[in-house]
Design a protein around this motif. Structure first.
Motif, mmCIF file in Angstrom:
data_model
loop_
_atom_site.group_PDB
_atom_site.id
_atom_site.type_symbol
_atom_site.label_atom_id
_atom_site.label_comp_id
_atom_site.label_asym_id
_atom_site.label_seq_id
_atom_site.Cartn_x
_atom_site.Cartn_y
_atom_site.Cartn_z
ATOM 1 N N TYR A 157 -11.164 -55.062 36.866
ATOM 2 C CA TYR A 157 -10.996 -54.820 35.436
ATOM 3 C C TYR A 157 -11.223 -53.347 35.090
ATOM 4 O O TYR A 157 -10.539 -52.796 34.223
ATOM 5 N N ALA A 158 -12.179 -52.721 35.761
ATOM 6 C CA ALA A 158 -12.397 -51.283 35.535
ATOM 7 C C ALA A 158 -11.203 -50.470 36.030
ATOM 8 O O ALA A 158 -10.814 -49.469 35.403
ATOM 9 N N TYR A 159 -10.616 -50.884 37.136
ATOM 10 C CA TYR A 159 -9.422 -50.196 37.654
ATOM 11 C C TYR A 159 -8.259 -50.325 36.675
ATOM 12 O O TYR A 159 -7.550 -49.338 36.401
ATOM 13 N N LEU A 160 -8.049 -51.521 36.122
ATOM 14 C CA LEU A 160 -6.963 -51.703 35.160
ATOM 15 C C LEU A 160 -7.203 -50.883 33.893
ATOM 16 O O LEU A 160 -6.264 -50.298 33.339
ATOM 17 N N GLN A 161 -8.434 -50.818 33.438
ATOM 18 C CA GLN A 161 -8.745 -50.104 32.204
ATOM 19 C C GLN A 161 -8.614 -48.599 32.357
ATOM 20 O O GLN A 161 -8.038 -47.927 31.488
ATOM 21 N N HIS A 162 -9.142 -48.049 33.449
ATOM 22 C CA HIS A 162 -9.266 -46.598 33.586
ATOM 23 C C HIS A 162 -8.184 -45.964 34.469
ATOM 24 O O HIS A 162 -8.091 -44.732 34.506
ATOM 25 N N ARG A 163 -7.408 -46.742 35.150
ATOM 26 C CA ARG A 163 -6.355 -46.176 36.000
ATOM 27 C C ARG A 163 -4.978 -46.721 35.632
ATOM 28 O O ARG A 163 -4.119 -45.972 35.183
ATOM 29 N N ARG A 164 -4.758 -47.977 35.842
ATOM 30 C CA ARG A 164 -3.418 -48.542 35.682
ATOM 31 C C ARG A 164 -2.943 -48.499 34.229
ATOM 32 O O ARG A 164 -1.779 -48.154 33.965
ATOM 33 N N TYR A 165 -3.813 -48.846 33.275
ATOM 34 C CA TYR A 165 -3.410 -48.887 31.864
ATOM 35 C C TYR A 165 -4.247 -47.926 31.018
ATOM 36 O O TYR A 165 -4.543 -48.216 29.851
ATOM 37 N N ARG A 166 -4.596 -46.803 31.587
ATOM 38 C CA ARG A 166 -5.440 -45.852 30.843
ATOM 39 C C ARG A 166 -4.690 -45.195 29.689
ATOM 40 O O ARG A 166 -5.322 -44.693 28.741
ATOM 41 N N SER A 167 -3.361 -45.194 29.721
ATOM 42 C CA SER A 167 -2.575 -44.601 28.625
ATOM 43 C C SER A 167 -2.218 -45.614 27.553
ATOM 44 O O SER A 167 -1.407 -45.317 26.666
ATOM 45 N N THR A 295 -4.176 -61.531 34.658
ATOM 46 C CA THR A 295 -4.582 -60.384 33.838
ATOM 47 C C THR A 295 -3.574 -59.251 33.948
ATOM 48 O O THR A 295 -3.160 -58.661 32.930
ATOM 49 N N ASP A 296 -3.162 -58.934 35.161
ATOM 50 C CA ASP A 296 -2.175 -57.868 35.362
ATOM 51 C C ASP A 296 -0.843 -58.235 34.722
ATOM 52 O O ASP A 296 -0.175 -57.398 34.098
ATOM 53 N N HIS A 297 -0.440 -59.498 34.864
ATOM 54 C CA HIS A 297 0.837 -59.946 34.296
ATOM 55 C C HIS A 297 0.817 -59.887 32.771
ATOM 56 O O HIS A 297 1.773 -59.417 32.138
ATOM 57 N N VAL A 298 -0.269 -60.373 32.155
ATOM 58 C CA VAL A 298 -0.376 -60.360 30.694
ATOM 59 C C VAL A 298 -0.399 -58.936 30.158
ATOM 60 O O VAL A 298 0.269 -58.611 29.162
ATOM 61 N N LEU A 326 -5.604 -55.861 47.105
ATOM 62 C CA LEU A 326 -6.932 -55.373 46.736
ATOM 63 C C LEU A 326 -7.572 -54.558 47.859
ATOM 64 O O LEU A 326 -8.214 -53.533 47.611
ATOM 65 N N LEU A 327 -7.403 -54.995 49.098
ATOM 66 C CA LEU A 327 -7.949 -54.242 50.225
ATOM 67 C C LEU A 327 -7.281 -52.874 50.342
ATOM 68 O O LEU A 327 -7.950 -51.859 50.606
ATOM 69 N N GLU A 328 -5.973 -52.821 50.135
ATOM 70 C CA GLU A 328 -5.273 -51.530 50.154
ATOM 71 C C GLU A 328 -5.702 -50.647 48.987
ATOM 72 O O GLU A 328 -5.774 -49.411 49.115
ATOM 73 N N LEU A 329 -5.983 -51.263 47.853
ATOM 74 C CA LEU A 329 -6.446 -50.501 46.688
ATOM 75 C C LEU A 329 -7.798 -49.866 46.966
ATOM 76 O O LEU A 329 -8.043 -48.700 46.606
ATOM 77 N N ILE A 330 -8.686 -50.594 47.605
ATOM 78 C CA ILE A 330 -10.014 -50.054 47.943
ATOM 79 C C ILE A 330 -9.875 -48.860 48.880
ATOM 80 O O ILE A 330 -10.554 -47.831 48.717
ATOM 81 N N LEU A 331 -8.995 -48.959 49.845
ATOM 82 C CA LEU A 331 -8.767 -47.832 50.765
ATOM 83 C C LEU A 331 -8.158 -46.638 50.039
ATOM 84 O O LEU A 331 -8.527 -45.484 50.295
#
Length: 343
Positions: A157-167, A295-298, A326-331
């Protein structure tokens, strides 16, 4: 003239009559004194001339206490209020902050830094936005038979808020630990939470619901859509979270000014139930992955369309590929992957 008259005239010549004031003084001294008169006479006596004795000391201390009582009590009350307000503010900070890793509840829920990570920093796989993923958290993703805990959900959720949908200023992803505390907050805390995050200005608020913060808990999604004036609830396991969704939505109506919002049960991809009697039947390994995909889809849908829908079209392949993603995202964020369990 008689002899008696001559004697009286001689006495009057030799003695002088007392004045009126002297007579009054003599009469006053002979009469018994009342209590009020005795107290007034004691007050008129100068304190310097009083003899120092034990009683006098006690009386002076008592007088000092009485005189200084008003100021002292006022100062004590003022400092007490100041200290109390400071403590209340600190409590509010710890109760309401969703990114504060030092809260006891955050440690318990797993959304912040755990107590073992300070002593053993080598067990941390990734630091991201005040959230530390441990090796044990990442190992949950490496096994298809393990569910998602609250720390992993908070990270995503923090990744979606601050990276993917930060704009996207109209989107807000509520922290899972904070979402779990909503039903236990009083009105003052609820209003503070909504005010600090400006949730009344957000068009869409995504709230993750969970009945247990650990990896065997069930997850579902509650979407607050202001353009539609609706609460949408998406559950991948036969709407088993419907009572929880009703409770959370009713709690948030007043702070969000959502009195007329209707609760709508959404349709989404359903997961398979664990067969009864098999090992791991008490766990729910799929609902957390379903929630991340939903969550990502909505979020993607409402940013493109400007409104929500009650139907989520998620493919089975997306669910199957989410763990690897998710594992690739962590890397990609600079983290490291531990060895799988049993190796």
């Amino acid at each position: 003239m008689n002899t008696t008259d001559t004697v009286a005239t001689k006495r009057t010549k030799n003695t002088t009559l007392p004045s009126i004031g002297q007579v009054r003084m003599l009469v006053a001294n002979k009469l018994p004194k009342t209590k009020n008169q005795e107290e007034s006479l004691q007050d008129k006596k100068p304190t310097v001339m009083a003899k120092p004795n034990a009683k006098g000391k006690v009386k002076e201390k008592a007088k000092g206490k009485v005189k200084g009582k008003g100021k002292g009590m006022a100062k004590a009350k003022a400092t007490g209020k100041a200290k109390g307000n400071g403590k209340d503010k600190d409590k509010d900070k710890y109760i309401i902050r969703d990114s504060d890793a030092s809260t006891p509840l955050a440690l318990e829920r797993g959304s912040g830094d755990g107590p073992h990570q300070v002593a053993q920093p080598s067990l941390v796989a990734l630091h991201f936005m005040n959230i530390s993923l441990r090796h044990s958290d990442v190992q949950l993703l490496q096994s298809a038979h393990e569910g998602v805990n609250e720390r992993l959900m908070a990270f995503y959720y923090a990744y979606l808020q601050h990276r993917r949908y930060r704009s996207e200023p109209d989107l807000y992803f509520l922290n899972p630990a904070l979402a779990a505390r909503v039903r236990h907050m009083d009105l003052r805390q609820l209003w503070a939470m909504v005010r600090d995050r400006r949730l009344t200005e957000k068009q869409f608020v995504l709230v993750p619901l969970c009945n247990h913060p650990r990896s065997n808990g069930h997850w579902s999604l509650l979407l607050i859509s202001r353009p539609d004036s609706k609460f949408y609830h998406y559950d991948s396991l036969d709407n088993c979270h419907s009572p929880l969704a009703v409770s959370v939505s009713e709690t948030l109506r007043a702070p969000l000014a959502a009195w007329k919002f209707a609760l709508v049960t959404g349709r989404c991809l359903q997961q398979q139930r664990q067969p009864a009697g098999k090992e791991g039947s008490s766990r729910d390994p799929a609902s957390g992955i379903h929630l991340m995909c939903m969550t990502d889809h909505v979020a993607d849908y409402v940013t493109r369309c400007g409104y929500a829908t009650s139907s989520l079209l998620i493919a089975v392949d997306q669910i199957a590929a989410m763990r690897t993603h998710l594992l690739e995202l962590i890397l990609s964020l600079g983290g490291n992957l531990p060895s799988k369990r049993g190796h």
